[in-house]
Motif scaffolding. Structure first.
Motif, PDB file in Angstrom:
ATOM      1  N   GLY A  70       0.812  -1.218   0.000  1.00 25.18           N
ATOM      2  CA  GLY A  70       0.000   0.000   0.000  1.00 25.18           C
ATOM      3  C   GLY A  70       0.841   1.262   0.000  1.00 25.18           C
ATOM      4  N   ASP A  94       5.770   0.108   3.005  1.00 24.14           N
ATOM      5  CA  ASP A  94       6.551  -0.691   3.962  1.00 24.14           C
ATOM      6  C   ASP A  94       7.073  -1.988   3.345  1.00 24.14           C
ATOM      7  N   GLY A  95       6.331  -2.569   2.414  1.00 21.00           N
ATOM      8  CA  GLY A  95       6.747  -3.822   1.803  1.00 21.00           C
ATOM      9  C   GLY A  95       5.548  -4.640   1.368  1.00 21.00           C
ATOM     10  N   ASP A 150       2.820  -7.589   1.397  1.00 22.12           N
ATOM     11  CA  ASP A 150       2.064  -8.597   2.154  1.00 22.12           C
ATOM     12  C   ASP A 150       1.629  -9.659   1.156  1.00 22.12           C
TER      13      ASP A 150
END
Ligand SMILES: Nc1ncnc2c1ncn2[C@@H]1O[C@H](COP(=O)(O)OP(=O)(O)O)[C@@H](O)[C@H]1O
Ligand SMILES: [Mg+2]
Length: 356
Positions: free
Chosen positions: A13, A17-18, A20
């Motif tokens: 998103g 952050d990375g 999922d």
């Protein structure tokens, strides 16, 4: 297409952050396996600059598109390995990709090329979910309300995703409404990054140490986005440090700004939560204990829960949603909700990359 009965969903998103990554079953309500692959510091910074300024060269954009696709493919490999699953057991991957530019109703650009993911995994990929809705004159966002409805079954309730941006879904007597309420974590993350070089305010501890600046809070809440009627969607192209700076007077302390931003998130969401409703929170913002506390405080007449109470862990709802949407697309079923996005009609979402 592969004959597997399982589905993979991949999501990153606006928090950058990375990735999922999840495996879900055919019912799309049961999480079988999950993993999270953080972006490297370098990639995160490149994406942050790109998504906030919109400035880069075509060569950089093409390069980062492939680079992000490799991270998404790495996440699939990690997921298959950790769950002892073979690629042939997977029917399709739904990959949201990384949004780098979104203007509701006009365009929505996700990178992480589907060809690379399909080639490296041997699994069919559906991606580029938002443009079909935009082509039909919709916002292209939020898309997750249809999945929230699926998760809730026949129950009424409100689902709030606290990602970089907050989106709220309300289901009342089978009618689904939803829109982006404004920022959830994106301003909190960017402010602490600027002041303390940290990625996020762990558990909201720094915000808790500050005091609300009433003048700043009322100025921020008066921003035109919060007054706009839905359908509406937004992103860090709008809610960013430049936006915040235009409201700062220079008299607030850094901690007071962080505290005020938590209240901005909590209040801009809460004004849309009806009384006596079951509220299910999800997204990384649930871990910001102070933000969760403020939301509970501002909504004393509603039951505040998380999507864990619906059987879907808070950090994986969005990834599961895109696995579900890919499943729908392969079945030739629509996933968008015109009442939410404002499109002319429901659309079958995404572009399909065949398994190689
Ligand atoms: N322990 C925590 N304390 C405070 N905030 C947290 C914590 N864990 C995660 N977050 C927040 O959640 C964000 C990630 O949430 P996520 O749902 O992945 O957002 P997105 O969908 O935008 O990627 C982080 O950037 C951070 O702001
Ligand atoms: Mg994330």
């Amino acid at each position: 297409m592969a004959k597997g009965s399982l589905y993979i969903g991949l999501m990153s998103g606006t928090s950058l952050d990375g990735v999922d990554a999840v495996i879900i079953d055919g019912s799309a309500t049961k999480l079988l396996s999950q993993t999270y692959l953080p972006y490297t510091h370098d990639l995160k910074e490149q994406l942050r600059t790109l998504s906030q300024t919109g400035q880069t060269s075509l060569e950089n954009l093409a390069t980062i598109d492939v680079q992000v696709a490799h991270v998404f493919a790495d996440a699939v490999h990690a997921l298959l390995e950790s769950s002892n699953t073979r690629a042939t057991q997977i029917s399709v991957i739904g990959s949201h990709g990384q949004t780098v530019f979104h203007k509701g109703g006009k365009y929505s650009m996700q990178i992480g090329h589907g060809s690379i993911i399909a080639e490296r995994t041997g699994i069919a990929v559906v991606n580029d979910f938002r443009m079909n809705d935009i082509a039909a004159s919709g916002q292209g966002a939020p898309l997750t309300p249809a999945y929230h409805q699926h998760l809730l079954g026949n129950k009424d309730g409100v689902v709030i995703n606290l990602g970089g941006i907050a989106n709220l879904t309300q289901i009342s007597k089978s009618v689904v409404t939803g829109f982006d309420t404004g920022p959830a974590n994106t301003l909190l993350d960017n402010w602490i990054k600027k002041c303390k070089q940290l990625d996020y305010d762990r558990d909201g501890i720094w915000a808790r140490s500050g005091f609300i600046s009433d003048d700043l809070l009322s100025a921020l809440l008066a921003d035109s986005y919060f007054k706009k009627p839905s359908p509406k969607s937004t992103g860090p192209e709008y809610f960013n440090l430049e936006w915040l700076n235009s409201y700062l007077t220079g008299t607030e302390t850094d901690a007071d700004v962080q505290r005020t931003l938590v209240e901005l998130t909590a209040m801009s969401i809460s004004k849309h939560i009806p009384k006596n409703t079951n509220v299910y929170l999800c997204g990384g913002g649930v871990h910001n204990l102070f933000l969760a506390e403020r939301l509970a405080y501002l909504n004393p007449h509603s039951e505040m829960m998380t999507t864990d109470d619906l059987g879907m862990p808070v950090d994986y709802v969005e990834a599961a949603a895109f696995a579900f949407f890919a499943q729908q697309t392969l079945k030739g079923k629509t996933s968008s909700l015109p009442l939410v996005t404002g499109a002319k009609g429901a659309r079958i979402l995404g572009a399909i990359y065949a398994a190689q």
